[in-house]
Design a protein around this motif. Structure first.
Motif, mmCIF file in Angstrom:
data_model
loop_
_atom_site.group_PDB
_atom_site.id
_atom_site.type_symbol
_atom_site.label_atom_id
_atom_site.label_comp_id
_atom_site.label_asym_id
_atom_site.label_seq_id
_atom_site.Cartn_x
_atom_site.Cartn_y
_atom_site.Cartn_z
ATOM 1 N N ALA A 160 0.831 -1.127 -0.152
ATOM 2 C CA ALA A 160 0.023 -0.133 -0.020
ATOM 3 C C ALA A 160 0.937 1.254 0.135
ATOM 4 C CB ALA A 160 -0.980 -0.131 0.958
ATOM 5 N N ASP A 161 1.756 1.254 0.545
ATOM 6 C CA ASP A 161 2.722 2.534 0.738
ATOM 7 C C ASP A 161 3.390 2.748 -0.758
ATOM 8 O OD1 ASP A 161 4.283 0.152 1.107
ATOM 9 O OD2 ASP A 161 6.037 1.195 1.867
ATOM 10 N N ARG A 162 3.618 1.646 -1.402
ATOM 11 C CA ARG A 162 4.187 1.969 -2.664
ATOM 12 C C ARG A 162 3.147 2.326 -3.571
ATOM 13 N NH1 ARG A 162 9.250 0.411 -4.935
ATOM 14 N NH2 ARG A 162 9.182 0.532 -7.087
ATOM 15 N N GLU A 171 -5.584 8.153 -8.626
ATOM 16 C CA GLU A 171 -6.411 7.210 -9.176
ATOM 17 C C GLU A 171 -6.967 6.375 -7.907
ATOM 18 O OE1 GLU A 171 -3.282 7.875 -10.170
ATOM 19 O OE2 GLU A 171 -3.139 7.711 -12.421
ATOM 20 N N VAL A 172 -6.035 6.266 -6.844
ATOM 21 C CA VAL A 172 -7.057 5.323 -5.724
ATOM 22 C C VAL A 172 -8.119 6.132 -5.366
ATOM 23 C CG1 VAL A 172 -6.468 4.821 -3.255
ATOM 24 C CG2 VAL A 172 -4.584 4.376 -5.238
ATOM 25 N N ARG A 184 -15.255 -4.974 3.202
ATOM 26 C CA ARG A 184 -13.813 -5.207 4.013
ATOM 27 C C ARG A 184 -12.801 -4.603 3.371
ATOM 28 N NH1 ARG A 184 -17.080 -5.745 7.136
ATOM 29 N NH2 ARG A 184 -15.792 -3.992 8.029
ATOM 30 N N THR A 185 -11.883 -4.161 4.174
ATOM 31 C CA THR A 185 -10.815 -3.634 3.422
ATOM 32 C C THR A 185 -9.430 -4.102 4.438
ATOM 33 O OG1 THR A 185 -12.085 -1.537 2.983
ATOM 34 C CG2 THR A 185 -9.749 -1.441 2.802
ATOM 35 N N MET A 186 -8.517 -4.476 3.685
ATOM 36 C CA MET A 186 -7.242 -4.755 4.118
ATOM 37 C C MET A 186 -5.976 -4.280 3.542
ATOM 38 S SD MET A 186 -8.034 -8.904 4.195
ATOM 39 C CE MET A 186 -6.727 -9.297 5.324
ATOM 40 N N LEU A 187 -5.182 -3.506 4.188
ATOM 41 C CA LEU A 187 -3.904 -2.961 3.660
ATOM 42 C C LEU A 187 -2.754 -3.775 4.113
ATOM 43 C CD1 LEU A 187 -4.342 1.054 4.569
ATOM 44 C CD2 LEU A 187 -5.171 -0.210 2.387
ATOM 45 N N PHE A 188 -1.785 -4.151 3.238
ATOM 46 C CA PHE A 188 -0.774 -4.751 3.556
ATOM 47 C C PHE A 188 0.610 -4.213 2.907
ATOM 48 C CE2 PHE A 188 -3.641 -7.988 4.640
ATOM 49 C CZ PHE A 188 -3.198 -8.779 5.496
ATOM 50 N N VAL A 196 0.075 5.974 3.938
ATOM 51 C CA VAL A 196 -0.791 4.900 4.344
ATOM 52 C C VAL A 196 -1.533 5.460 5.531
ATOM 53 C CG1 VAL A 196 -0.769 2.647 4.845
ATOM 54 C CG2 VAL A 196 0.697 3.502 3.266
ATOM 55 N N ASN A 197 -1.180 6.071 6.544
ATOM 56 C CA ASN A 197 -1.830 6.220 7.581
ATOM 57 C C ASN A 197 -3.195 7.277 7.464
ATOM 58 O OD1 ASN A 197 -1.269 5.703 10.071
ATOM 59 N ND2 ASN A 197 0.836 6.795 10.124
ATOM 60 N N LYS A 198 -2.939 8.224 6.304
ATOM 61 C CA LYS A 198 -3.798 9.019 5.871
ATOM 62 C C LYS A 198 -4.870 8.100 5.327
ATOM 63 C CE LYS A 198 -4.399 12.085 1.854
ATOM 64 N NZ LYS A 198 -4.078 12.649 0.827
ATOM 65 N N LEU A 199 -4.523 7.188 4.555
ATOM 66 C CA LEU A 199 -5.668 6.438 3.625
ATOM 67 C C LEU A 199 -6.531 5.544 4.648
ATOM 68 C CD1 LEU A 199 -6.243 5.418 0.705
ATOM 69 C CD2 LEU A 199 -4.785 3.532 1.201
ATOM 70 N N GLN A 200 -5.567 5.077 5.719
ATOM 71 C CA GLN A 200 -6.500 4.148 6.929
ATOM 72 C C GLN A 200 -7.415 5.047 7.604
ATOM 73 O OE1 GLN A 200 -3.206 3.439 10.071
ATOM 74 N NE2 GLN A 200 -5.174 3.649 11.260
ATOM 75 N N ARG A 201 -7.186 6.293 7.801
ATOM 76 C CA ARG A 201 -8.328 7.075 8.482
ATOM 77 C C ARG A 201 -9.393 7.382 7.769
ATOM 78 N NH1 ARG A 201 -3.635 10.197 10.028
ATOM 79 N NH2 ARG A 201 -3.857 11.651 8.529
ATOM 80 N N ALA A 202 -9.231 7.559 6.242
ATOM 81 C CA ALA A 202 -10.278 7.913 5.344
ATOM 82 C C ALA A 202 -11.172 7.090 4.888
ATOM 83 C CB ALA A 202 -9.680 8.541 4.140
ATOM 84 N N HIS A 203 -10.614 5.581 4.960
ATOM 85 C CA HIS A 203 -11.541 4.644 4.291
ATOM 86 C C HIS A 203 -11.345 3.167 5.103
ATOM 87 C CE1 HIS A 203 -11.709 7.210 0.730
ATOM 88 N NE2 HIS A 203 -10.437 7.302 0.967
#
Length: 440
Positions: A160-162, A171-172, A184-188, A196-203
């Motif tokens: 996810a960071d890359r 695009e994301v 369900r959402t999973m980030l690896f 990635v922190n920003k993404l986890q807070r938003a979605h």
């Protein structure tokens, strides 16, 4: 207590028998640490953020719960897996095909470099799982008639960071806007960034963070070395080391496409079986290069950072950083191409007079000073004349094939079987007889 943990099986984690059998056929004997942590949470329908060192089994950590959920609630267009590179997308599809073979799971890859019409036909058949790079998926969402992901139940972002560091943020965002909220959402990822922190807070909804390694680290069976050498002697020491280690599988990471091609041409002129992999190659040639390396038709893979993430080539013996990576975290991913699945491996980083500061940041990140790789200077210097000759050849070939950056027109691609002549295998430098193999 430790013995109980060691004996833990996929069945103990809650995985159903059909998938346990698939794991067994793939040679997955026991869950890895990230799988032990992430799978039980995912099976309880939790959103998961998984952080683990590269090569630790992240694909299984999201793949098994996803397939189990699909078996329980069969549905077309059930899951979307986003990856930063095409190669990683094809690799994930291979694993899903193997895991889901017995239960009839259909999985489609949607990446750039391949005809969109053919992809649209495959999407029209409504597969269960789509593995995609963000850019090409947005193209289909905007242009392919009748295609949407409104019923999607699972979203996974691998590396996810890359994904966000490769300018995919726009695009994301577009993709997330058209996905249902109830999913369900999973980030690896191997590393966690502020993006990635920003993404986890938003979605993500009340995500559970699973962290197998709390600090940036490499696997314990990886031996890491550095070599401080003048920039002008890099090719000389590369040839010397490759000659010393014999016919082992080596990935050499270069900073740019230009450097990758030049080094590949130089090594081929010296008789090494080298093949390059870089972003602007067509998808067929990229997969072809990777497959030739995997089946050991070529023992040396020259690559830009397109190959530093997620690629699982179990037989890599050495990783050589010909150029020090500009971002310290990329070092972790590069050297993670070796010492995978419990095997040992060696990583060597060349540090020139211009790269000292960048290299020191890597040592700071690792919290250790790397040992100097043992070399015999006199033996390396013996090669100086041959290397200079091979470098001149490489420069001439690059000029002839019009691969210099900034030139207009379509660039020629190298290193497939049709271009053996271009690589100096048939002819060496003008006026010379065909050389014998450079290797001992």
């Amino acid at each position: 207590m430790e013995e109980e943990e060691a004996a833990l099986s996929f069945k103990d984690l809650g995985i159903i028998d059909e998938l346990c059998e698939a794991c067994s056929q793939l040679g997955w004997k026991a869950p890895t640490p990230i799988q032990k942590e992430a799978i039980p949470l995912a099976l309880k329908d939790k959103d998961v953020i998984g952080l683990a060192e590269t090569g630790s089994g992240k694909t299984g950590a999201f793949g098994l719960p996803l397939l189990q959920a699909l078996i329980a609630r069969p549905q077309r267009l059930f899951a979307l897996i986003l990856t930063p590179t095409r190669e990683l997308a094809f690799q994930i599809k291979e694993q899903f095909d193997a895991l889901g073979k017995a239960i009839g799971v259909t999985c489609v890859v949607v990446v750039g470099g391949i005809d969109m019409t053919q992809q649209a036909v495959e999407l029209g058949k409504r597969p269960h799982i789509i593995v995609a790079t963000p850019g090409r998926l947005v193209d289909h969402l905007e242009k392919t008639k009748g295609f949407n992901l409104k019923a999607l139940k699972y979203l996974v972002m691998d590396e996810a960071d890359r994904i966000l560091n490769l300018d995919f943020e726009e695009e994301v965002d577009k993709i997330l806007k058209v996905l249902p909220r109830e999913r369900r959402t999973m980030l690896f990822s191997a590393t966690m960034t502020s993006k990635v922190n920003k993404l986890q807070r938003a979605h993500l909804k009340e995500p559970v963070k699973v962290e197998v390694s709390s600090k940036y680290q490499t696997v314990t069976k990886l031996q890491q070395y550095m070599l401080f050498i003048p920039c002008k002697h890099k090719h000389m020491y590369l040839a010397y080391i490759l000659n010393e280690i014999g016919n082992q599988a080596v990935i050499v990471f270069c900073a740019t496409q230009q450097s990758t091609l030049k080094t590949a041409l130089m090594l081929r002129n010296l008789g090494f079986t080298a093949i390059p992999l870089y972003g602007k190659m067509s998808q067929n040639k990229r997969l072809g290069a990777l497959n030739k390396f995997k089946v050991k038709e070529r023992s040396i893979l020259l690559a830009t950072d397109v190959a530093s993430r997620g690629l699982d080539i179990p037989s890599v013996d050495y990783v050589i950083n010909f150029d020090v990576p500009m971002h310290s975290k990329d070092y972790i991913h590069r050297v993670g191409r070796t010492a995978r699945a419990g095997k040992s491996g060696i990583a060597i980083t060349f540090v020139s007079q211009y790269e000292v500061e960048v290299y020191q940041r890597i040592e700071q990140l690792l919290g250790t000073k790397l040992d100097v790789y043992p070399t015999v200077k006199e033996e390396a210097l013996v090669l100086e004349e041959r290397i200079a000759e091979a470098e001149r050849f490489a420069k001439m070939e690059m000029s002839r094939l019009d691969v210099k950056s900034g030139k207009k027109g379509k660039k020629r691609e190298l290193m497939d079987d049709d271009t053996e002549e271009s690589l100096g295998v048939r002819k060496r430098i003008k006026g010379k007889k065909k050389d014998k193999k450079f290797r001992k």
